[in-house]
Design an enzyme around this catalytic site. Structure first.
Site, mmCIF file in Angstrom:
data_model
loop_
_atom_site.group_PDB
_atom_site.id
_atom_site.type_symbol
_atom_site.label_atom_id
_atom_site.label_comp_id
_atom_site.label_asym_id
_atom_site.label_seq_id
_atom_site.Cartn_x
_atom_site.Cartn_y
_atom_site.Cartn_z
ATOM 1 N N TRP A 12 14.145 -54.425 -4.362
ATOM 2 C CA TRP A 12 14.106 -55.793 -4.887
ATOM 3 C C TRP A 12 14.954 -56.755 -4.058
ATOM 4 C CZ3 TRP A 12 13.972 -51.498 -8.063
ATOM 5 C CH2 TRP A 12 12.962 -51.441 -9.026
ATOM 6 N N HIS A 55 16.816 -44.674 -18.942
ATOM 7 C CA HIS A 55 15.654 -44.025 -19.555
ATOM 8 C C HIS A 55 16.053 -43.029 -20.638
ATOM 9 C CE1 HIS A 55 12.061 -44.989 -16.711
ATOM 10 N NE2 HIS A 55 12.792 -46.049 -16.977
ATOM 11 N N ARG A 80 19.160 -45.432 -13.489
ATOM 12 C CA ARG A 80 17.850 -45.374 -14.141
ATOM 13 C C ARG A 80 17.786 -44.202 -15.123
ATOM 14 N NH1 ARG A 80 12.640 -43.465 -11.964
ATOM 15 N NH2 ARG A 80 11.005 -44.329 -13.301
HETATM 16 ZN ZN1 ZEM Z 1 13.732 -50.323 -13.934
HETATM 17 N N1 ZEM Z 1 12.170 -49.656 -12.844
HETATM 18 N N2 ZEM Z 1 12.453 -51.233 -15.256
HETATM 19 N N3 ZEM Z 1 15.311 -50.919 -15.100
HETATM 20 N N4 ZEM Z 1 15.003 -49.418 -12.672
HETATM 21 C C1 ZEM Z 1 12.244 -48.957 -11.665
HETATM 22 C C2 ZEM Z 1 13.409 -48.611 -10.970
HETATM 23 C C3 ZEM Z 1 14.685 -48.861 -11.445
HETATM 24 C C4 ZEM Z 1 11.067 -51.257 -15.176
HETATM 25 C C5 ZEM Z 1 10.276 -50.483 -14.306
HETATM 26 O O1 ZEM Z 1 8.972 -50.339 -14.558
HETATM 27 C C6 ZEM Z 1 10.828 -49.827 -13.150
HETATM 28 C C7 ZEM Z 1 15.262 -51.650 -16.256
HETATM 29 C C8 ZEM Z 1 14.132 -52.262 -16.762
HETATM 30 C C9 ZEM Z 1 12.840 -52.050 -16.284
HETATM 31 C C10 ZEM Z 1 16.377 -49.418 -12.757
HETATM 32 C C11 ZEM Z 1 17.144 -49.840 -13.848
HETATM 33 C C12 ZEM Z 1 16.622 -50.530 -14.935
HETATM 34 C C13 ZEM Z 1 10.945 -48.648 -11.202
HETATM 35 C C14 ZEM Z 1 10.644 -47.843 -9.948
HETATM 36 C C15 ZEM Z 1 10.057 -49.197 -12.110
HETATM 37 C C16 ZEM Z 1 8.541 -49.130 -11.992
HETATM 38 C C17 ZEM Z 1 10.728 -46.362 -10.240
HETATM 39 C C18 ZEM Z 1 10.443 -45.544 -9.005
HETATM 40 O O2 ZEM Z 1 9.338 -45.675 -8.460
HETATM 41 O O3 ZEM Z 1 11.337 -44.794 -8.572
HETATM 42 C C19 ZEM Z 1 10.560 -52.156 -16.198
HETATM 43 C C20 ZEM Z 1 9.109 -52.485 -16.463
HETATM 44 C C21 ZEM Z 1 11.654 -52.643 -16.867
HETATM 45 C C22 ZEM Z 1 11.728 -53.629 -17.990
HETATM 46 C C23 ZEM Z 1 10.852 -54.567 -18.208
HETATM 47 C C24 ZEM Z 1 16.565 -51.703 -16.864
HETATM 48 C C25 ZEM Z 1 16.882 -52.397 -18.194
HETATM 49 C C26 ZEM Z 1 17.415 -50.992 -16.046
HETATM 50 C C27 ZEM Z 1 18.882 -50.689 -16.195
HETATM 51 C C28 ZEM Z 1 19.735 -51.409 -16.924
HETATM 52 C C29 ZEM Z 1 16.948 -48.879 -11.532
HETATM 53 C C30 ZEM Z 1 18.429 -48.756 -11.205
HETATM 54 C C31 ZEM Z 1 15.878 -48.532 -10.704
HETATM 55 C C32 ZEM Z 1 15.928 -47.956 -9.292
HETATM 56 C C33 ZEM Z 1 15.851 -46.463 -9.322
HETATM 57 C C34 ZEM Z 1 15.880 -45.805 -7.965
HETATM 58 O O4 ZEM Z 1 15.638 -44.594 -7.928
HETATM 59 O O5 ZEM Z 1 16.152 -46.459 -6.953
#
Ligand code: ZEM
Length: 304
Positions: free
Chosen positions: A195, A52, A48
């Protein structure tokens, strides 16, 4: 020339061996610090962080001060680091900090993107080609806040958002498949839960779960009744989650076809994901034609 700031210069680049060494240090640190998060591994947080650091990119903005991308490592500054969307990522940045002490020549952008690649590969994901050459830029190059996606939105928003990053439908669906990793933390985003049932395994589990869509049937999804933001919960276990922006991928018929394809074939998912993730990490950066793409060996491959 102001428009040419984000250039990877060959003379700054170290040898493959040195970057593999950094990869190994990251991979070993992930293994050693297995109490980083609820599910153990720091891997999901690092993926993440890489996303980001790069996801602020705007293909239509030619001003290097505002057009984002992974080059400048500007999330280390308080404005970008303090964007609400980046809550929870200071932990990942701190985890990687010792590597900047050990490899004093390494930039934040190269470290964070390489860590994302290492985490994906070590968790069983596809090989991601990676190129070095990012340099730290000053505070004046922080992307404006609000450039990262809003989880409460639907299909039109998701498509438009990822068009800004120069991605096709197939690429954006594949990229969101990274939600096979990790979880939502109430303390970071307000959302809650993982998920799929294997949050430290990079597989197509996100798509096999999501595919079933909203409904009353076995393994389908319903809106969770709780005080937090609107999110979905699975009928079987009431322990998995989907964001509205995840559910968007089964609400739009074009997205849904791709979700079905990736749910049926992990290979198809990996083949789409790997180059899309590389592109995500390289958006907005000019690489010289001669620059080599590095493919790192996993710790497992090196031990056998
Ligand atoms: Zn995420 N993501 N993401 N994402 N994401 C979260 C967590 C993780 C969205 C989003 O709002 C959120 C992509 C696209 C999009 C990862 C990778 C990728 C979380 C939770 C949210 C709310 C954060 C938390 O509470 O810690 C939205 C709206 C997206 C697009 C529409 C893409 C593209 C990614 C990578 C290629 C990963 C790995 C996580 C888990 C992080 C963790 O700490 O476990």
């Amino acid at each position: 020339d102001e428009s040419n700031v984000k250039v990877a210069t060959l003379s700054d680049i170290h040898s493959f061996k040195e970057y593999q060494q950094i990869y190994n240090d990251i991979a070993k640190k992930i293994e050693e610090e297995d109490d980083f998060d609820v599910d153990g591994s720091a891997g999901p947080n690092l993926v993440r962080l890489a996303w980001h650091s790069a996801g602020t990119y705007d293909k239509n903005d030619k001003n290097p001060h505002t057009n984002g991308g992974s080059y400048g490592g500007t999330m280390r500054f308080s404005k970008e680091g303090g964007d609400g969307a980046n809550n929870g990522l200071a932990k990942g940045r701190e985890f990687l900090e010792p590597l900047l002490k050990k490899y004093t020549w390494l930039s934040h952008g190269d470290l964070w993107t390489l860590a994302g690649v290492a985490a994906i590969q070590e968790m069983g994901g596809p090989k991601i080609k990676w190129r070095p050459g990012r340099k730290d830029l000053s505070e004046e190059y922080q992307a404006p806040n609000g450039k990262l996606p809003d989880a409460a939105q639907g299909p039109d928003y998701v498509r438009k958002f990822f068009n800004r990053l120069d991605f096709t439908d197939r690429e954006m669906v594949a990229l969101i498949g990274a939600h096979t990793l990790g979880r939502c933390h109430v303390t970071s985003s307000g959302y809650d839960g993982p998920w799929d049932f294997a949050p430290t395994m990079f597989d197509n589990g996100f798509f096999t779960q999501l595919q079933k869509g909203v409904g009353k049937g076995e393994g389908q999804w319903h809106l969770r009744k709780w005080d937090g933001p609107e999110q979905y919960e699975d009928n079987n276990s009431n322990s998995l989650m989907m964001l509205p922006a995840d559910m968007a991928l089964v609400q739009d018929p074009k997205f849904k076809k791709i979700v079905d394809e990736f749910a049926a074939s992990q290979e198809a998912f990996f083949n789409e994901f790997a180059p899309a993730f590389q592109k995500l990490l390289e958006n907005g950066i000019q690489f010289p034609k001669e620059s080599k793409e590095f493919v790192f060996r996993t710790l497992d491959e090196q031990s056998s």
